[in-house]
Design a protein around this motif. Structure first.
Motif, PDB file in Angstrom:
ATOM      1  N   PHE A   7     -23.313  64.861-105.914  1.00  0.00           N
ATOM      2  CA  PHE A   7     -23.122  64.109-104.683  1.00  0.00           C
ATOM      3  C   PHE A   7     -23.751  64.831-103.498  1.00  0.00           C
ATOM      4  N   ASN A  10     -27.393  64.415-102.301  1.00  0.00           N
ATOM      5  CA  ASN A  10     -27.830  63.275-101.485  1.00  0.00           C
ATOM      6  C   ASN A  10     -27.450  63.391-100.017  1.00  0.00           C
ATOM      7  N   VAL A  11     -26.763  64.437 -99.652  1.00  0.00           N
ATOM      8  CA  VAL A  11     -26.254  64.514 -98.284  1.00  0.00           C
ATOM      9  C   VAL A  11     -27.093  65.475 -97.431  1.00  0.00           C
ATOM     10  N   PRO A  12     -27.999  64.940 -96.640  1.00  0.00           N
ATOM     11  CA  PRO A  12     -28.773  65.842 -95.782  1.00  0.00           C
ATOM     12  C   PRO A  12     -27.898  66.360 -94.645  1.00  0.00           C
ATOM     13  N   GLN A  14     -26.802  67.173 -91.031  1.00  0.00           N
ATOM     14  CA  GLN A  14     -27.176  66.583 -89.753  1.00  0.00           C
ATOM     15  C   GLN A  14     -27.695  67.682 -88.836  1.00  0.00           C
ATOM     16  N   ALA A  80     -27.801  53.692 -93.008  1.00  0.00           N
ATOM     17  CA  ALA A  80     -27.205  54.981 -93.392  1.00  0.00           C
ATOM     18  C   ALA A  80     -26.885  55.043 -94.886  1.00  0.00           C
ATOM     19  N   TYR A  81     -26.719  53.869 -95.518  1.00  0.00           N
ATOM     20  CA  TYR A  81     -26.425  53.837 -96.958  1.00  0.00           C
ATOM     21  C   TYR A  81     -27.701  53.793 -97.802  1.00  0.00           C
ATOM     22  N   GLY A  82     -28.842  53.778 -97.124  1.00  0.00           N
ATOM     23  CA  GLY A  82     -30.114  53.753 -97.846  1.00  0.00           C
ATOM     24  C   GLY A  82     -30.593  52.355 -98.189  1.00  0.00           C
ATOM     25  N   ALA A 139     -31.802  59.342 -89.921  1.00  0.00           N
ATOM     26  CA  ALA A 139     -32.611  59.769 -91.072  1.00  0.00           C
ATOM     27  C   ALA A 139     -32.899  61.251 -90.836  1.00  0.00           C
TER      28      ALA A 139
ATOM     29  N   ALA B 138     -21.710  57.926 -93.881  1.00  0.00           N
ATOM     30  CA  ALA B 138     -22.132  57.316 -95.144  1.00  0.00           C
ATOM     31  C   ALA B 138     -22.301  58.419 -96.189  1.00  0.00           C
ATOM     32  N   PRO B 139     -22.343  58.052 -97.483  1.00  0.00           N
ATOM     33  CA  PRO B 139     -22.549  59.078 -98.519  1.00  0.00           C
ATOM     34  C   PRO B 139     -23.835  59.877 -98.317  1.00  0.00           C
ATOM     35  N   THR B 140     -24.768  59.336 -97.552  1.00  0.00           N
ATOM     36  CA  THR B 140     -26.012  60.074 -97.277  1.00  0.00           C
ATOM     37  C   THR B 140     -25.787  61.172 -96.236  1.00  0.00           C
ATOM     38  N   GLY B 141     -24.587  61.198 -95.641  1.00  0.00           N
ATOM     39  CA  GLY B 141     -24.301  62.194 -94.598  1.00  0.00           C
ATOM     40  C   GLY B 141     -24.643  61.689 -93.213  1.00  0.00           C
ATOM     41  N   LEU B 142     -25.132  60.457 -93.134  1.00  0.00           N
ATOM     42  CA  LEU B 142     -25.536  59.911 -91.833  1.00  0.00           C
ATOM     43  C   LEU B 142     -24.405  59.075 -91.225  1.00  0.00           C
ATOM     44  N   PRO B 143     -24.274  59.141 -89.908  1.00  0.00           N
ATOM     45  CA  PRO B 143     -23.180  58.408 -89.266  1.00  0.00           C
ATOM     46  C   PRO B 143     -23.487  56.922 -89.114  1.00  0.00           C
ATOM     47  N   CYS B 144     -22.445  56.139 -89.045  1.00  0.00           N
ATOM     48  CA  CYS B 144     -22.630  54.694 -88.829  1.00  0.00           C
ATOM     49  C   CYS B 144     -21.284  54.104 -88.416  1.00  0.00           C
TER      50      CYS B 144
END
Lengths: 207, 272
Positions: A7, A10-12, A14, A80-82, A139, B138-144
């Protein structure tokens, strides 16, 4: 444990922008806004345009659109979810007779500006732009934020009669991309590319 | 307090003056000063609340700059009909709770909610609903922002009652024939046939209506921010478009509440 490991891939992280970076971005935003606003008098001035004036105004419309995200068209982006999503063309909101009009797609706004019957148009933008202190990362090298500006729009008819003298506080969504280029000697240089998004009226000041 | 009251009176009266006409833009003109004074974004509201920056009219060396800055964050109309000394005392108490508890507003706070009030068309009528959103990662670590609640559904018949309609215990023998009629006559309260312990979920109800086209979005009406970060307080912030210095994103409502009342407030906001 394996799950957590997978998991986290996938988390860049910030990126927190420094005050110096924010100051540079603010400067770029102000330049971008000024570039955009500078196009408007060229598009709007001189009612009953000649063919050459229309051609000139059209060039400024193209220039103004290039400063907007998606060049004023629908554009694709990743949320944000791709997910790949489609964003509507950027819009511009204006005021008339003290009331805010519904936002118009930027292309339509610029084309309607060309048809206005004014001979002379001036647009001033306040120096005291306010850019969000916290830009929102969307991104790995992209951020979004909002900037607020104060704009004066003055227009005169051919006989020198001032028909518009509006002061509006406008909020503009800004899209910021970072690009890093390698320099000889191993150094890197950071560039900030700012694109303008929806522009809405936050306040109409009565004069 | 008396000193602050005098100061407040002077400042509010100057706030109410529509600034004189300026011919140029920039910090030195009246419009420029008005622009600087206004709370132009939610981001700026948070910065001023957190004292990362002050209203430009204030002197940062003033020993009471924090309290004065805090007072400026309120819509002056909240003072209407109130005794001004008592009002200022309330704000002063509020401010001290914020500072003693070292409260800092942030986008990532779990106690921050945005509410978009919007008009919808439902059965040929316009109804206003509040869509409540919260800042998430989000699971990508990005805010929303994500939708976490909806309020106002009772206007279109949504109800969560403890009352139930029973289906006859012998209906299985007649293949539940009674329901034929119930489906026709009880369309507005059919959910009351559910099991005694089954709860309704307002958000699922809302999504179903939207996705089936029964509820059609008409337009945005208002955006509000609700902050539940401060112990014993809830407050809301909305945009005030004015030609005076008390303008922009300001506290439009606040309440001193107990923990239980705060939970009730949140439940109502989320439509639970």
């Amino acid at each position: 444990m394996v799950f957590i490991g997978m998991f986290s891939v996938n988390v860049p992280a910030q990126t927190v922008l420094s005050d110096e970076q924010l100051a540079t971005i603010e400067q770029r935003v102000l330049e971008r806004v000024r570039d955009f606003m500078d196009c408007l008098p060229e598009i709007a001035a001189k009612g009953n345009k000649t063919a050459a004036e229309r051609e000139n105004a059209t060039r400024y419309i193209q220039k103004a659109l290039k400063l907007c995200i998606g060049n004023g068209n629908e554009y694709k982006y990743q949320d944000a979810y791709g997910n790949t999503r489609i964003h509507a063309p950027v819009t511009m909101q204006t005021t008339s007779r003290g009331r805010a009009n519904p936002p118009k797609p930027m292309k339509r706004y610029l084309n309607s500006l060309m048809a206005l019957p004014y001979q002379h148009v001036e647009i001033d933008v306040c120096e005291a732009i306010r850019l969000d202190k916290k830009l929102h990362q969307v991104a790995p090298d992209s951020w979004e934020g909002s900037a607020t500006i104060l704009q004066v729009f003055r227009a005169e008819t051919g006989d020198g009669l001032k028909v518009i003298d509006d002061v509006d506080k406008k909020q503009i969504t800004v899209y910021v991309n970072r690009e890093v280029i390698d320099l000889p000697g191993g150094d890197k240089e950071e560039f900030w590319i700012v694109m303008l998004g929806d522009m809405r009226v936050a306040n109409k000041y009565n004069r | 307090m008396k000193r602050i009251l005098v100061w407040f009176a002077i400042v509010i009266s100057s706030h109410l003056c529509v600034l004189s006409q300026g011919t140029l833009l920039g910090n030195h003109t009246s419009y420029g000063r008005l622009f600087l004074q206004s709370v132009k974004s939610c981001d700026e509201f948070m910065c001023r609340f957190n004292e990362e920056e002050y209203f430009p009219i204030l002197n940062a060396d003033d020993s009471e700059v924090g309290l004065k800055n805090f007072i400026f964050l309120f819509d002056y109309k909240l003072c209407d009909g109130k005794d001004s000394v008592a009002f200022l005392q309330e704000l002063s108490d509020f401010y001290h709770v914020v500072r003693i508890n070292n409260i800092r507003l942030s986008n990532s706070s779990k106690d921050w909610y945005a509410e978009l009030r919007a008009d919808f068309l439902y059965k040929k009528k316009i109804v206003e609903l509040g869509i409540v959103m919260q800042y998430e990662t989000a699971p990508t670590g990005l805010p929303c922002w994500q939708i976490v609640g909806v309020n106002g559904l009772e206007k279109i018949g949504y109800r969560d009652t403890t009352n139930r309609y029973a289906i006859s215990p012998v209906q299985h023998e007649s293949l539940f024939v009674e329901l034929d009629d119930d489906f026709k006559r009880l369309t507005n309260e059919f959910s009351m046939f559910r099991g005694r312990n089954i709860e309704l979920d307002a958000l699922s109800y809302f999504f179903a209506l939207v996705e089936t086209g029964t509820l059609k979005f008409q337009g945005r009406v208002l955006t509000l921010f609700h902050f539940l970060d401060v112990p014993s307080y809830v407050f809301s912030v909305k945009y005030h478009a004015r030609n005076i210095a008390n303008t922009g994103w300001l506290i439009s409502d606040y309440e001193h509440v107990s923990n239980e009342e705060k939970q009730v407030y949140l439940k109502q906001l989320l439509g639970k």
